[in-house]
Design a protein around this motif. Sequence first.
Motif, PDB file in Angstrom:
ATOM      1  N   MET A   1       0.825  -1.195   0.000  1.00 23.53           N
ATOM      2  CA  MET A   1       0.000   0.000   0.000  1.00 23.53           C
ATOM      3  C   MET A   1       0.866   1.254   0.000  1.00 23.53           C
ATOM      4  O   MET A   1       0.660   2.133  -0.796  1.00 23.53           O
ATOM      5  N   ILE A   2       1.836   1.321   0.921  1.00 27.38           N
ATOM      6  CA  ILE A   2       2.733   2.476   0.986  1.00 27.38           C
ATOM      7  C   ILE A   2       3.579   2.559  -0.279  1.00 27.38           C
ATOM      8  O   ILE A   2       3.798   3.643  -0.813  1.00 27.38           O
ATOM      9  N   GLY A   3       4.012   1.411  -0.782  1.00 29.76           N
ATOM     10  CA  GLY A   3       4.808   1.388  -2.012  1.00 29.76           C
ATOM     11  C   GLY A   3       4.034   1.909  -3.201  1.00 29.76           C
ATOM     12  O   GLY A   3       4.583   2.599  -4.065  1.00 29.76           O
ATOM     13  N   ALA A   4       2.746   1.592  -3.274  1.00 33.54           N
ATOM     14  CA  ALA A   4       1.908   2.077  -4.380  1.00 33.54           C
ATOM     15  C   ALA A   4       1.742   3.587  -4.310  1.00 33.54           C
ATOM     16  O   ALA A   4       1.767   4.278  -5.337  1.00 33.54           O
ATOM     17  N   ILE A   5       1.600   4.120  -3.103  1.00 33.90           N
ATOM     18  CA  ILE A   5       1.440   5.569  -2.943  1.00 33.90           C
ATOM     19  C   ILE A   5       2.734   6.289  -3.319  1.00 33.90           C
ATOM     20  O   ILE A   5       2.714   7.289  -4.040  1.00 33.90           O
ATOM     21  N   VAL A   6       3.850   5.761  -2.844  1.00 37.01           N
ATOM     22  CA  VAL A   6       5.141   6.375  -3.156  1.00 37.01           C
ATOM     23  C   VAL A   6       5.415   6.321  -4.656  1.00 37.01           C
ATOM     24  O   VAL A   6       5.853   7.312  -5.252  1.00 37.01           O
ATOM     25  N   SER A   7       5.149   5.187  -5.285  1.00 38.99           N
ATOM     26  CA  SER A   7       5.394   5.086  -6.723  1.00 38.99           C
ATOM     27  C   SER A   7       4.452   5.993  -7.506  1.00 38.99           C
ATOM     28  O   SER A   7       4.849   6.571  -8.522  1.00 38.99           O
ATOM     29  N   ALA A   8       3.214   6.168  -7.058  1.00 43.23           N
ATOM     30  CA  ALA A   8       2.283   7.079  -7.737  1.00 43.23           C
ATOM     31  C   ALA A   8       2.786   8.516  -7.646  1.00 43.23           C
ATOM     32  O   ALA A   8       2.702   9.273  -8.624  1.00 43.23           O
ATOM     33  N   VAL A   9       3.336   8.891  -6.490  1.00 42.22           N
ATOM     34  CA  VAL A   9       3.860  10.254  -6.328  1.00 42.22           C
ATOM     35  C   VAL A   9       5.098  10.453  -7.201  1.00 42.22           C
ATOM     36  O   VAL A   9       5.232  11.473  -7.885  1.00 42.22           O
ATOM     37  N   VAL A  10       6.007   9.487  -7.198  1.00 41.85           N
ATOM     38  CA  VAL A  10       7.240   9.617  -7.980  1.00 41.85           C
ATOM     39  C   VAL A  10       6.926   9.630  -9.479  1.00 41.85           C
ATOM     40  O   VAL A  10       7.382  10.520 -10.211  1.00 41.85           O
ATOM     41  N   ILE A  11       6.139   8.675  -9.943  1.00 49.80           N
ATOM     42  CA  ILE A  11       5.784   8.631 -11.362  1.00 49.80           C
ATOM     43  C   ILE A  11       4.954   9.859 -11.726  1.00 49.80           C
ATOM     44  O   ILE A  11       5.135  10.452 -12.792  1.00 49.80           O
ATOM     45  N   GLY A  12       4.061  10.271 -10.833  1.00 52.63           N
ATOM     46  CA  GLY A  12       3.260  11.463 -11.084  1.00 52.63           C
ATOM     47  C   GLY A  12       4.100  12.711 -11.228  1.00 52.63           C
ATOM     48  O   GLY A  12       3.842  13.556 -12.085  1.00 52.63           O
ATOM     49  N   ALA A  13       5.119  12.853 -10.393  1.00 52.71           N
ATOM     50  CA  ALA A  13       6.005  14.011 -10.483  1.00 52.71           C
ATOM     51  C   ALA A  13       6.765  14.020 -11.805  1.00 52.71           C
ATOM     52  O   ALA A  13       6.878  15.057 -12.469  1.00 52.71           O
ATOM     53  N   ILE A  14       7.259  12.866 -12.192  1.00 54.29           N
ATOM     54  CA  ILE A  14       8.007  12.762 -13.451  1.00 54.29           C
ATOM     55  C   ILE A  14       7.093  13.038 -14.640  1.00 54.29           C
ATOM     56  O   ILE A  14       7.423  13.818 -15.538  1.00 54.29           O
ATOM     57  N   VAL A  15       5.925  12.408 -14.651  1.00 54.10           N
ATOM     58  CA  VAL A  15       4.991  12.554 -15.764  1.00 54.10           C
ATOM     59  C   VAL A  15       4.469  13.993 -15.837  1.00 54.10           C
ATOM     60  O   VAL A  15       4.359  14.576 -16.918  1.00 54.10           O
ATOM     61  N   GLY A  16       4.169  14.591 -14.692  1.00 55.78           N
ATOM     62  CA  GLY A  16       3.705  15.976 -14.677  1.00 55.78           C
ATOM     63  C   GLY A  16       4.756  16.946 -15.186  1.00 55.78           C
ATOM     64  O   GLY A  16       4.455  17.859 -15.963  1.00 55.78           O
ATOM     65  N   ALA A  17       5.995  16.756 -14.756  1.00 55.59           N
ATOM     66  CA  ALA A  17       7.078  17.632 -15.213  1.00 55.59           C
ATOM     67  C   ALA A  17       7.327  17.469 -16.707  1.00 55.59           C
ATOM     68  O   ALA A  17       7.514  18.454 -17.431  1.00 55.59           O
ATOM     69  N   LEU A  18       7.323  16.230 -17.196  1.00 52.91           N
ATOM     70  CA  LEU A  18       7.501  15.995 -18.633  1.00 52.91           C
ATOM     71  C   LEU A  18       6.362  16.606 -19.437  1.00 52.91           C
ATOM     72  O   LEU A  18       6.580  17.163 -20.520  1.00 52.91           O
ATOM     73  N   ALA A  19       5.161  16.518 -18.912  1.00 48.91           N
ATOM     74  CA  ALA A  19       4.015  17.090 -19.616  1.00 48.91           C
ATOM     75  C   ALA A  19       4.162  18.604 -19.738  1.00 48.91           C
ATOM     76  O   ALA A  19       3.879  19.175 -20.793  1.00 48.91           O
ATOM     77  N   ARG A  20       4.613  19.250 -18.676  1.00 49.55           N
ATOM     78  CA  ARG A  20       4.810  20.701 -18.738  1.00 49.55           C
ATOM     79  C   ARG A  20       5.918  21.071 -19.711  1.00 49.55           C
ATOM     80  O   ARG A  20       5.859  22.115 -20.349  1.00 49.55           O
TER      81      ARG A  20
END
Length: 98
Positions: A1-20
């Motif tokens: 559960m904690i691993g899924a949240i951490v990976s969502a935040v990390v992947i989300g940060a990368i994907v959001g920055a790339l999108a911008r």
Amino acid sequence: MIGAIVSAVVIGAIVGALARLLVPGRQNMSIGLTLIVGIVAALVGTLIAHAFGWADTRGIDWIEHILQLVLAVIGVLLVTRMGMGRGGGGGRTGRTMT
């Protein structure tokens, strides 16, 4: 559960920055809003990839990550076009100039 949240935040940060980076022009968005758009795009992209069976590969799930990036680009475009970034109105105050 904690691993899924951490990976969502990390992947989300990368994907959001790339999108911008991919969206042309200047986006008037905070880092927090970029992170939220990226996390939502990562989660929705993962759900879609699992629904179509694209996330069950033996290596890196390239189709899933590309789908997440496309969704993040759409999210950044929606947020900037709707004026939901910093300032809330895209520079328009609603006052008339005299």
